[in-house]
Motif scaffolding. Structure first.
Motif, PDB file in Angstrom:
ATOM      1  N   SER A 394       0.775  -0.681   0.049  1.00 20.34           N
ATOM      2  CA  SER A 394       0.418  -0.415  -0.007  1.00 20.34           C
ATOM      3  C   SER A 394       0.778   0.899  -0.130  1.00 20.34           C
ATOM      4  CB  SER A 394      -0.968  -0.140   1.166  1.00 20.34           C
ATOM      5  OG  SER A 394      -1.407  -1.142   0.782  1.00 20.34           O
ATOM      6  N   VAL A 395       1.830   0.848   0.760  1.00 15.57           N
ATOM      7  CA  VAL A 395       2.582   2.741   0.787  1.00 15.57           C
ATOM      8  C   VAL A 395       3.901   2.649  -0.687  1.00 15.57           C
ATOM      9  CG1 VAL A 395       4.641   3.383   2.278  1.00 15.57           C
ATOM     10  CG2 VAL A 395       2.718   2.162   3.138  1.00 15.57           C
ATOM     11  N   VAL A 396       4.696   1.569  -1.056  1.00 15.61           N
ATOM     12  CA  VAL A 396       5.025   1.921  -2.037  1.00 15.61           C
ATOM     13  C   VAL A 396       4.341   2.256  -3.477  1.00 15.61           C
ATOM     14  CG1 VAL A 396       7.221   0.311  -1.287  1.00 15.61           C
ATOM     15  CG2 VAL A 396       5.100  -0.796  -2.582  1.00 15.61           C
ATOM     16  N   HIS A 397       3.438   1.252  -3.552  1.00 21.70           N
ATOM     17  CA  HIS A 397       2.451   2.512  -4.470  1.00 21.70           C
ATOM     18  C   HIS A 397       2.219   3.491  -4.566  1.00 21.70           C
ATOM     19  CE1 HIS A 397       2.065  -2.062  -5.780  1.00 21.70           C
ATOM     20  NE2 HIS A 397       1.464  -2.664  -6.726  1.00 21.70           N
ATOM     21  N   ARG A 398       1.751   4.568  -3.729  1.00 24.23           N
ATOM     22  CA  ARG A 398       1.731   5.697  -3.244  1.00 24.23           C
ATOM     23  C   ARG A 398       3.102   6.332  -3.197  1.00 24.23           C
ATOM     24  NH1 ARG A 398      -1.374   2.705  -0.702  1.00 24.23           N
ATOM     25  NH2 ARG A 398      -4.237   3.588  -1.025  1.00 24.23           N
ATOM     26  N   LEU A 399       4.898   6.032  -3.288  1.00 24.33           N
ATOM     27  CA  LEU A 399       5.417   6.394  -3.489  1.00 24.33           C
ATOM     28  C   LEU A 399       5.726   6.306  -4.891  1.00 24.33           C
ATOM     29  CD1 LEU A 399       7.359   4.268  -1.129  1.00 24.33           C
ATOM     30  CD2 LEU A 399       6.150   6.342  -0.820  1.00 24.33           C
ATOM     31  N   GLY A 400       6.571   7.869  -5.121  1.00 26.67           N
ATOM     32  CA  GLY A 400       7.026   8.167  -6.306  1.00 26.67           C
ATOM     33  C   GLY A 400       8.296   9.453  -6.664  1.00 26.67           C
ATOM     34  N   GLY A 401       8.600  10.273  -7.849  1.00 27.38           N
ATOM     35  CA  GLY A 401       9.237  11.075  -7.381  1.00 27.38           C
ATOM     36  C   GLY A 401      11.121  10.730  -6.682  1.00 27.38           C
ATOM     37  N   GLY A 402      11.613  11.604  -7.063  1.00 30.76           N
ATOM     38  CA  GLY A 402      12.847  11.557  -5.969  1.00 30.76           C
ATOM     39  C   GLY A 402      13.712  11.405  -7.241  1.00 30.76           C
ATOM     40  N   GLN A 407      13.706   6.531  -6.844  1.00 34.72           N
ATOM     41  CA  GLN A 407      12.838   5.220  -8.201  1.00 34.72           C
ATOM     42  C   GLN A 407      13.674   4.027  -8.518  1.00 34.72           C
ATOM     43  OE1 GLN A 407      11.864   8.006 -12.000  1.00 34.72           O
ATOM     44  NE2 GLN A 407      13.016   9.382 -10.756  1.00 34.72           N
ATOM     45  N   LEU A 408      14.304   3.974  -8.885  1.00 35.20           N
ATOM     46  CA  LEU A 408      14.783   2.001  -8.681  1.00 35.20           C
ATOM     47  C   LEU A 408      14.734   1.462  -8.241  1.00 35.20           C
ATOM     48  CD1 LEU A 408      18.641   2.338 -10.063  1.00 35.20           C
ATOM     49  CD2 LEU A 408      16.836   1.716 -12.081  1.00 35.20           C
ATOM     50  N   ALA A 409      14.905   1.868  -6.839  1.00 36.32           N
ATOM     51  CA  ALA A 409      14.580   0.907  -5.534  1.00 36.32           C
ATOM     52  C   ALA A 409      12.632   0.613  -5.730  1.00 36.32           C
ATOM     53  CB  ALA A 409      15.162   1.942  -4.319  1.00 36.32           C
ATOM     54  N   VAL A 410      11.637   1.768  -6.028  1.00 39.88           N
ATOM     55  CA  VAL A 410      10.498   1.507  -5.336  1.00 39.88           C
ATOM     56  C   VAL A 410      10.390   1.371  -7.190  1.00 39.88           C
ATOM     57  CG1 VAL A 410       8.753   3.362  -5.603  1.00 39.88           C
ATOM     58  CG2 VAL A 410      10.515   4.426  -4.567  1.00 39.88           C
ATOM     59  N   ARG A 411      10.415   1.079  -7.757  1.00 37.57           N
ATOM     60  CA  ARG A 411       9.991   0.307  -9.010  1.00 37.57           C
ATOM     61  C   ARG A 411      10.395  -0.815  -8.636  1.00 37.57           C
ATOM     62  NH1 ARG A 411       5.616  -0.147 -11.895  1.00 37.57           N
ATOM     63  NH2 ARG A 411       6.193  -0.822 -13.639  1.00 37.57           N
ATOM     64  N   ARG A 412      11.360  -1.244  -8.268  1.00 41.11           N
ATOM     65  CA  ARG A 412      11.544  -3.081  -7.886  1.00 41.11           C
ATOM     66  C   ARG A 412      10.574  -3.086  -6.979  1.00 41.11           C
ATOM     67  NH1 ARG A 412      12.970  -7.345 -10.020  1.00 41.11           N
ATOM     68  NH2 ARG A 412      13.877  -8.948  -7.935  1.00 41.11           N
ATOM     69  N   LEU A 413      10.329  -2.775  -5.549  1.00 41.15           N
ATOM     70  CA  LEU A 413       9.368  -3.164  -4.631  1.00 41.15           C
ATOM     71  C   LEU A 413       8.239  -2.717  -4.910  1.00 41.15           C
ATOM     72  CD1 LEU A 413      10.704  -0.887  -1.800  1.00 41.15           C
ATOM     73  CD2 LEU A 413      11.262  -3.595  -1.877  1.00 41.15           C
ATOM     74  N   GLN A 414       7.472  -1.644  -6.528  1.00 38.54           N
ATOM     75  CA  GLN A 414       6.112  -2.164  -6.857  1.00 38.54           C
ATOM     76  C   GLN A 414       5.619  -2.912  -7.661  1.00 38.54           C
ATOM     77  OE1 GLN A 414       6.056   1.724  -8.415  1.00 38.54           O
ATOM     78  NE2 GLN A 414       5.470   2.791  -6.730  1.00 38.54           N
ATOM     79  N   LEU A 415       7.734  -3.489  -7.688  1.00 36.82           N
ATOM     80  CA  LEU A 415       6.995  -4.831  -8.951  1.00 36.82           C
ATOM     81  C   LEU A 415       6.902  -6.156  -8.526  1.00 36.82           C
ATOM     82  CD1 LEU A 415       9.110  -4.183 -12.023  1.00 36.82           C
ATOM     83  CD2 LEU A 415       6.632  -4.301 -12.596  1.00 36.82           C
ATOM     84  N   ASP A 416       8.167  -6.102  -7.404  1.00 35.00           N
ATOM     85  CA  ASP A 416       8.046  -7.438  -6.544  1.00 35.00           C
ATOM     86  C   ASP A 416       8.054  -7.148  -5.266  1.00 35.00           C
ATOM     87  OD1 ASP A 416       8.335 -10.068  -5.472  1.00 35.00           O
ATOM     88  OD2 ASP A 416       9.810 -10.723  -6.215  1.00 35.00           O
ATOM     89  N   SER A 417       7.744  -7.079  -4.207  1.00 32.76           N
ATOM     90  CA  SER A 417       8.324  -6.684  -2.574  1.00 32.76           C
ATOM     91  C   SER A 417       7.834  -7.955  -1.447  1.00 32.76           C
ATOM     92  CB  SER A 417       6.782  -5.949  -2.114  1.00 32.76           C
ATOM     93  OG  SER A 417       5.352  -6.174  -2.304  1.00 32.76           O
ATOM     94  N   ASP A 418       8.148  -9.377  -2.038  1.00 36.21           N
ATOM     95  CA  ASP A 418       7.697 -10.787  -1.695  1.00 36.21           C
ATOM     96  C   ASP A 418       8.984 -10.896  -0.565  1.00 36.21           C
ATOM     97  OD1 ASP A 418       4.890 -10.386  -2.122  1.00 36.21           O
ATOM     98  OD2 ASP A 418       5.356 -11.841  -3.883  1.00 36.21           O
ATOM     99  N   THR A 419       9.656 -10.720  -1.749  1.00 37.07           N
ATOM    100  CA  THR A 419      10.913 -10.604  -0.925  1.00 37.07           C
ATOM    101  C   THR A 419      11.581 -10.164   0.029  1.00 37.07           C
ATOM    102  OG1 THR A 419      11.587 -11.747  -3.396  1.00 37.07           O
ATOM    103  CG2 THR A 419      13.866 -11.568  -2.124  1.00 37.07           C
ATOM    104  N   ALA A 420      11.569  -9.200   0.031  1.00 36.97           N
ATOM    105  CA  ALA A 420      11.816  -8.287   0.652  1.00 36.97           C
ATOM    106  C   ALA A 420      11.130  -8.002   2.089  1.00 36.97           C
ATOM    107  CB  ALA A 420      11.503  -6.827   0.030  1.00 36.97           C
ATOM    108  N   VAL A 421       9.538  -8.551   1.843  1.00 39.39           N
ATOM    109  CA  VAL A 421       8.570  -8.495   3.164  1.00 39.39           C
ATOM    110  C   VAL A 421       9.629  -9.579   3.853  1.00 39.39           C
ATOM    111  CG1 VAL A 421       6.820  -9.222   3.764  1.00 39.39           C
ATOM    112  CG2 VAL A 421       7.095  -7.181   1.849  1.00 39.39           C
ATOM    113  N   ARG A 422       9.729 -11.054   2.907  1.00 39.29           N
ATOM    114  CA  ARG A 422      10.064 -11.336   3.564  1.00 39.29           C
ATOM    115  C   ARG A 422      10.694 -11.980   4.615  1.00 39.29           C
ATOM    116  NH1 ARG A 422       9.308 -14.665  -1.001  1.00 39.29           N
ATOM    117  NH2 ARG A 422      11.546 -15.406  -1.434  1.00 39.29           N
ATOM    118  N   ALA A 423      11.699 -10.908   3.708  1.00 39.66           N
ATOM    119  CA  ALA A 423      13.702 -10.785   5.048  1.00 39.66           C
ATOM    120  C   ALA A 423      12.719 -10.170   6.110  1.00 39.66           C
ATOM    121  CB  ALA A 423      14.873 -10.302   4.184  1.00 39.66           C
TER     122      ALA A 423
END
Length: 762
Positions: A394-402, A407-423
């Motif tokens: 919910s948070v990363v889909h509202r992030l932008g700019g910067g 932008q590279l980090a946010v876009r990666r999390l928007q595409l796939d946040s499962d791996t990061a969340v598991r850790a």
């Protein structure tokens, strides 16, 4: 390979075997995936096996402690009896146990681990205590235990290798004296099974167990998903040669199973290796011999069943959200929005289980209540694990700019946040649990502080219940006052007076001494105070109280004008607080001596302990500042520190492996970005943001969940709700440091992957 659409046990077994073969013979990437899974599962299994061995460790320590405890008392002396008295002391934060022994015959029992009873002036000590007495900085302890050491206690007479214990031979014990008992055996005294566990300690034990084991299980289920993206591509190739979706999932389960089984072997080896050294690394109260670390067979069987089953279920569950087609996997598209409703069910269940216990949890509760607390805490923490993926998405889909890195980090999390969340899930659960434990522990420590009284006035006390030869109360007061590190000494008499058929507890001291026990509004010599809630006819003005039953001349009439006061002490409440001027009879002999210590002398309390031991080895010394973190509370605090460090290291390793896995999966993309001129600093920043954003959200959720859980548990044990913000900041800060260390450790691989060689493909 089974034919498409083929079903039955034979097909399932064949698919599993094929998955196992692919896991073992999967080339470099397959071997890397297998090793990472095995190491991750192995670390988790090693901790689970250690947890299964804790009951046997505690039982072994308890058995040896019981074996060296004097047996049931006997009345008449004989050739097979001895007199004994407990003479425990402390050296700084370390407890030192001891027994004074006086055999009454040639057949007197001998403690386990000792060849003979020490003669008067001789002492047998544990190896750890012998080493401590020889240390240069333990001079005061050596002066306190001033006897000739004639031997050391063997392991069968010690609770653990770092146990501090001694037996001292004396000839001054007399039957019938305070603290002196007679026995004809050692052992058989029981473990005190009838004692009830205070509610706050019960909550701490249950909470600590859940906090330590739940992140480990999360770590294990995370480890079986190492290399999931490369595995999915391999499964797509299997689909290309004709396997259907069901067959592909069974093959994936087989590949996961071989890594899990290998990890269980690794975990067993790690457990065996750690058992030889961990006993000497844990705090003194937990030290154990390597032979004590024997897992409970039933619990081991549970681990053997649960871990592979959970691994397979996690793999199948993960594949439900992935469409594996012959030409690739549909994972790289936009993630579907996660729903919030069902994720709220576990935390709501947890609250519903714990809410009925608010204000009603008492000491010595039954098994059903323990299960209810365990289930409630587990549901609340599991609810946080389920809420975290929704929160991150919910948070990363509202992030932008910067900047570019952002932008590279946010876009990666928007595409796939499962791996990061598991850790992050494991570290969030750990932080939430530790915050809740700190809250309950802090409340218990604060309550203990209140029980000791106003420690700003006096920081220690010496209680002498016997009548040592040539030691009058005046001499004791003078000796303590002349001890280095002592500012002042205040003598307190505490007779148990008799009024009719009732007993009246009386405190007799000057105004300064009485103010330690109660916040007196005004006080002059001659005043008398009654404790709030203790007003009874036998302590009303005009009532007659005999302060000493053996001396009729100590009959005292309660004067008029007594005033009610509320005492600090919650455990031992006196009925009357009396100044000496209010007594028209001889003042009873003082037995307690309040001591104000010199704050600039770090060894002041040790000087007091040494002086008190010389007065009477059975004298009881209380250090009001130290007792806040001693005993059971100190045990829980040390366990919390050890567990927190172990969890942070374990989860840090998990996060590092996850970050390295993500970098390896993105190596071609990273090489392309570098070829187009993207700076290393930008790529490093993107990795930091990619790790830091989920961690920050997880820590926020952990602080809220841990604080709420702590408040609920404090309300259950009827303690005031207060938060240790310094501890919360320390825990969250440690988690942030773990993130920085993980990021720094991943940079060498990042820089290697950005070389031009990364553009090569097959």
């Amino acid at each position: 390979m089974s034919a498409p659409g083929r079903r039955g046990p034979t097909a399932c077994f064949g698919d599993l075997l094929l998955g196992i073969r692919l896991g073992v013979a999967g080339g470099r990437s397959g071997w890397f995936r297998l090793v990472m899974t095995a190491v991750g599962v192995g670390l988790g299994v090693a901790m689970l096996l250690t947890a299964t061995a804790l009951p046997t460790v505690g039982l072994a320590r308890a058995d040896r402690s019981e074996a060296r405890s004097p047996g049931p008392g006997v009345e008449a002396p004989g050739p097979d009896t001895l007199l004994y008295a407990k003479a425990d002391t402390n050296w700084r934060e370390l407890p030192v146990g001891g027994l004074l022994l006086r055999p009454e015959g040639g057949q007197a029992p001998v403690p386990p681990g000792v060849e003979r009873n020490p003669a008067p002036g001789e002492m047998v000590v544990s190896p750890a205590l012998a080493e401590l007495l020889a240390a240069p900085d333990a001079r005061l302890l050596a002066e306190r235990l001033d006897a000739r050491v004639v031997g050391t206690i063997a392991p069968e007479g010690l609770s653990g290798p770092r146990d501090l214990f001694y037996y001292l031979g004396v000839d001054s014990l007399e039957a019938g004296s305070f603290g002196v008992s007679r026995t004809d055996t050692f052992g058989g005294g029981g473990r005190g099974d009838g004692a009830t566990l205070p509610a706050v300690f019960l909550v701490l034990a249950i909470l600590g167990l859940v906090v330590l084991l739940l992140p480990v299980m999360i770590f294990v289920t995370t480890a079986v998903r190492f290399g999931s993206e490369s595995r999915d591509r391999q499964l797509a190739a299997i689909r290309l040669v004709g396997a259907d979706t069901t067959t592909t999932r069974r093959i994936a389960a087989g590949e996961t199973l071989v890594g899990t089984l290998l990890g269980m072997v690794v975990g067993g080896l790690l457990f065996l290796a750690a058992g030889r050294m961990v006993g000497d690394l844990v705090p003194v109260r937990f030290s154990f011999f390597p032979a004590d670390l024997r897992p409970v067979p039933a619990l081991v069987a549970l681990v053997v069943l649960v871990v592979p089953t959970a691994a397979v279920l996690v793999t199948l569950s993960a594949l439900r959200g992935v469409m594996i087609e012959p030409l690739g996997v549909v994972r790289r598209g936009r993630q579907r929005r996660r729903r919030l409703g069902w994720r709220l069910v576990p935390p709501v269940l947890g609250v519903l289980l714990l809410a009925p216990l608010v204000g009603g949890l008492t000491d010595g509760t039954g098994t059903l209540v323990e299960v209810q607390i365990t289930a409630g805490v587990t549901f609340l923490l599991l609810g946080m694990v389920l809420l975290l993926p929704w929160l991150v998405q919910s948070v990363v889909h509202r992030l932008g700019g910067g900047g570019v890195a952002w932008q590279l980090a946010v876009r990666r999390l928007q595409l796939d946040s499962d791996t990061a969340v598991r850790a992050v899930s494991g570290i969030a659960v750990s932080v939430a649990g530790i915050i809740a434990v700190q809250g309950v522990l802090g409340a218990g420590q604060a309550a203990m502080t209140d029980r000791h009284g106003d420690s700003t006035r006096f920081q220690a006390s010496v209680s002498v219940y016997t009548e040592p030869v040539d030691w009058s109360a005046e001499r004791i007061t003078t000796t303590l006052a002349d001890t280095p590190g002592v500012d002042t000494v205040n003598a307190v008499a505490r007779p148990f007076g008799v009024s009719g058929s009732s007993t009246v507890d009386v405190l007799i001291a000057d105004c300064d001494g009485l103010r330690f026990y109660a916040p007196l509004p005004t006080c002059t010599d001659g005043d008398t105070f009654v404790a709030d809630g203790r007003e009874r006819p036998e302590i009303a003005p005009g009532a007659s109280i005999v302060l000493d039953e053996d001396d009729p001349g100590t009959r005292w009439t309660v004067p008029n004008g007594i005033r009610p006061v509320e005492q600090y002490d919650r455990l031992v409440v006196a009925d009357l607080l009396v100044t000496p001027g209010a007594l028209a009879v001889p003042t009873p002999e003082p037995s307690t001596f309040l001591v104000r210590l010199d704050a600039t002398d770090p060894d002041a309390i040790e000087q007091v302990r040494t002086a008190a031991y010389r007065i009477d080895p059975l004298a009881f010394v209380s250090d009001f500042d130290e007792q806040v973190t001693s005993g059971l509370l100190g045990t829980f605090e040390q366990a919390l520190q050890v567990g927190a460090v172990a969890l942070l290291l374990l989860i840090g390793a998990s996060m590092l492996v996850n970050v390295l896995e993500q970098l390896r999966e993105r190596r071609r993309l990273l090489a392309v970005l570098s070829a187009f001129g993207t700076r290393r600093r930008t790529l490093s920043g993107s990795v930091l943001y990619q790790v830091g954003i989920p961690v920050l959200l997880g820590l926020v959720l952990a602080v809220v969940t841990g604080g709420g859980l702590g408040a609920l548990l404090l309300a259950m044990v009827q303690e005031p709700i207060r938060f240790n913000w310094a501890a919360i900041a320390g825990v969250t800060g440690a988690a942030a440091v773990v993130v920085l260390v993980v990021t720094a450790a991943s940079l060498p691989l990042l820089w290697r992957l950005t070389r031009a060689e990364g553009l090569r493909t097959e």
